[in-house]
Design a protein around this motif. Structure first.
Motif, mmCIF file in Angstrom:
data_model
loop_
_atom_site.group_PDB
_atom_site.id
_atom_site.type_symbol
_atom_site.label_atom_id
_atom_site.label_comp_id
_atom_site.label_asym_id
_atom_site.label_seq_id
_atom_site.Cartn_x
_atom_site.Cartn_y
_atom_site.Cartn_z
ATOM 1 N N ASP A 188 0.846 -1.197 0.000
ATOM 2 C CA ASP A 188 0.000 0.000 0.000
ATOM 3 C C ASP A 188 0.881 1.247 0.000
ATOM 4 O O ASP A 188 0.924 2.002 0.974
ATOM 5 C CB ASP A 188 -0.923 -0.013 1.216
ATOM 6 N N PRO A 189 1.572 1.513 -1.118
ATOM 7 C CA PRO A 189 2.504 2.648 -1.151
ATOM 8 C C PRO A 189 1.840 4.007 -0.994
ATOM 9 O O PRO A 189 2.446 4.934 -0.450
ATOM 10 C CB PRO A 189 3.153 2.526 -2.532
ATOM 11 N N THR A 190 0.599 4.145 -1.459
ATOM 12 C CA THR A 190 -0.060 5.447 -1.382
ATOM 13 C C THR A 190 -0.144 5.939 0.054
ATOM 14 O O THR A 190 -0.007 7.129 0.332
ATOM 15 C CB THR A 190 -1.471 5.364 -1.997
ATOM 16 N N ARG A 191 -0.343 5.010 0.972
ATOM 17 C CA ARG A 191 -0.414 5.369 2.392
ATOM 18 C C ARG A 191 0.882 6.051 2.829
ATOM 19 O O ARG A 191 0.857 7.023 3.603
ATOM 20 C CB ARG A 191 -0.661 4.104 3.223
ATOM 21 N N LEU A 237 3.276 7.482 0.660
ATOM 22 C CA LEU A 237 3.594 8.651 -0.159
ATOM 23 C C LEU A 237 2.690 9.834 0.142
ATOM 24 O O LEU A 237 3.075 10.989 -0.060
ATOM 25 C CB LEU A 237 3.486 8.275 -1.644
ATOM 26 N N LEU A 238 1.481 9.566 0.629
ATOM 27 C CA LEU A 238 0.533 10.630 0.934
ATOM 28 C C LEU A 238 0.679 11.154 2.358
ATOM 29 O O LEU A 238 0.188 12.225 2.687
ATOM 30 C CB LEU A 238 -0.897 10.121 0.711
ATOM 31 N N ALA A 239 1.394 10.406 3.193
ATOM 32 C CA ALA A 239 1.470 10.733 4.613
ATOM 33 C C ALA A 239 2.215 12.047 4.867
ATOM 34 O O ALA A 239 3.251 12.332 4.249
ATOM 35 C CB ALA A 239 2.151 9.605 5.381
ATOM 36 N N GLU A 240 1.701 12.844 5.780
ATOM 37 C CA GLU A 240 2.369 14.066 6.189
ATOM 38 C C GLU A 240 3.705 13.746 6.855
ATOM 39 O O GLU A 240 4.670 14.529 6.769
ATOM 40 C CB GLU A 240 1.475 14.853 7.152
ATOM 41 N N GLU A 241 3.779 12.580 7.495
ATOM 42 C CA GLU A 241 5.020 12.150 8.134
ATOM 43 C C GLU A 241 6.146 12.016 7.103
ATOM 44 O O GLU A 241 7.293 12.369 7.373
ATOM 45 C CB GLU A 241 4.795 10.812 8.845
ATOM 46 N N THR A 242 5.815 11.511 5.905
ATOM 47 C CA THR A 242 6.806 11.394 4.836
ATOM 48 C C THR A 242 7.292 12.769 4.403
ATOM 49 O O THR A 242 8.496 12.990 4.230
ATOM 50 C CB THR A 242 6.209 10.645 3.630
ATOM 51 N N ALA A 243 6.364 13.696 4.245
ATOM 52 C CA ALA A 243 6.727 15.055 3.853
ATOM 53 C C ALA A 243 7.646 15.699 4.887
ATOM 54 O O ALA A 243 8.648 16.342 4.544
ATOM 55 C CB ALA A 243 5.468 15.895 3.660
ATOM 56 N N GLU A 244 7.324 15.530 6.149
ATOM 57 C CA GLU A 244 8.138 16.113 7.214
ATOM 58 C C GLU A 244 9.514 15.457 7.282
ATOM 59 O O GLU A 244 10.529 16.132 7.544
ATOM 60 C CB GLU A 244 7.408 15.974 8.545
ATOM 61 N N ARG A 245 9.558 14.151 7.039
ATOM 62 C CA ARG A 245 10.833 13.446 7.056
ATOM 63 C C ARG A 245 11.758 13.970 5.954
ATOM 64 O O ARG A 245 12.948 14.214 6.172
ATOM 65 C CB ARG A 245 10.588 11.949 6.886
ATOM 66 N N LEU A 246 11.203 14.161 4.769
ATOM 67 C CA LEU A 246 11.997 14.673 3.657
ATOM 68 C C LEU A 246 12.456 16.099 3.916
ATOM 69 O O LEU A 246 13.577 16.475 3.564
ATOM 70 C CB LEU A 246 11.186 14.600 2.362
ATOM 71 N N ASP A 247 11.601 16.893 4.547
ATOM 72 C CA ASP A 247 11.997 18.253 4.914
ATOM 73 C C ASP A 247 13.180 18.224 5.869
ATOM 74 O O ASP A 247 14.106 19.031 5.768
ATOM 75 C CB ASP A 247 10.826 18.989 5.569
#
Length: 272
Positions: free
Chosen positions: A178-181, A183-193
């Motif tokens: 379930d990759p969308t879970r 890639l869509l997660a705010e946690e992923t965005a914050e981690r990349l930041d």
């Protein structure tokens, strides 16, 4: 599109303020050891890996050194860097309308080509999580999966590798159901930041799935500054390209289109 980009940038800055401190802590080898306090030390803390030239060439990755075969990728590298620098962009998504268009080959060649620019720091992330293949191109298997790193279970310096001194490669270890879970997660965005704040890369490359096969790429594109679309001349239909370009443009800036596998008839250029 400029208004959309401004809104995305504002949201990213807000996330970055929350993520800088957490990622700085995450690069520490352990609680008892001092975290690297300089940019160069943080990069040197990434595990180095080497790949024989013949293995890379076998997978059509030819940009680790200057050669005739690398010239088309080097031209693309220069165009990408100049356009992204002009716009103040850092994050580049690479995708395609349909699979088997050569997007991962393009991503790997672009990353290693950037590595030959000693004044640039670049990162490559394998975000094609249903069918990851970057580890196959480099024939190197990470100890931890990219999803574990994005979830905060392991640090970035535990999961990613360093090619040379200035290219970081974060590979997926296995496919995700379930990759969308993720890639869509705010946690992923914050981690990349947080990673961006700690390592200050000039270019972050994200190898994404093909747009028209699932919703994974749509879920992530909000985190990219721009996207490069790879189409294959002998298999991609124009309608597929048109739909892909429209959908990508809804979420980020289309940096350009790469026509792959074009074969011209030399006889058409001959004169009598």
């Amino acid at each position: 599109m400029e208004k959309l980009q401004a809104a995305l940038e504002q949201a990213r800055k807000a996330r970055s303020e929350r993520a800088i401190s957490s990622e700085t802590e995450a690069v520490a080898p352990s609680i008892d050891e001092k975290a690297p306090d300089s940019l160069s030390e943080r990069w040197q803390a990434l595990s180095p890996f080497e790949v024989q030239d013949k293995i890379l060439v076998k997978h059509r990755v030819v940009t680790q050194s200057a050669r005739k075969e690398a010239t088309p990728f080097d031209i693309l590298r220069t165009k990408v860097v100049l356009q992204m620098r002009q716009k103040g962009w850092t994050r580049l998504a690479i995708t395609s309308p349909m699979p088997s268009s050569g997007k991962t080959t393009m991503a790997c060649n672009l990353a290693l080509g950037l590595g030959r620019q000693r004044d640039l720091r670049s990162m490559l992330f394998d975000f094609d999580l249903r069918d990851p293949s970057v580890q196959d191109f480099f024939e190197t298997r990470p100890a931890y999966g990219i999803s574990e790193m994005l979830a905060g279970a392991v640090r970035f310096d535990e999961q990613a590798f360093r090619f040379g001194d200035n290219v970081a490669v974060s590979m997926a270890q296995h496919s995700e159901p379930d990759p969308t879970r993720i890639l869509l997660a705010e946690e992923t965005a914050e981690r990349l930041d947080g990673i961006q704040a700690a390592y200050e890369p000039n270019v972050m490359i994200f190898d994404l799935p093909s747009v028209l096969v699932n919703d994974d790429t749509r879920a992530f594109l909000k985190n990219a500054d721009c996207a490069l679309i790879v189409v294959r001349a002998d298999t991609t239909h124009y309608g597929q390209f048109e739909t892909c370009q429209r959908e990508v443009a809804e979420h980020t800036n289309v940096l350009g289109v790469v026509l792959n596998a074009y074969r011209h008839d030399k006889r058409a250029f001959q004169t009598a």
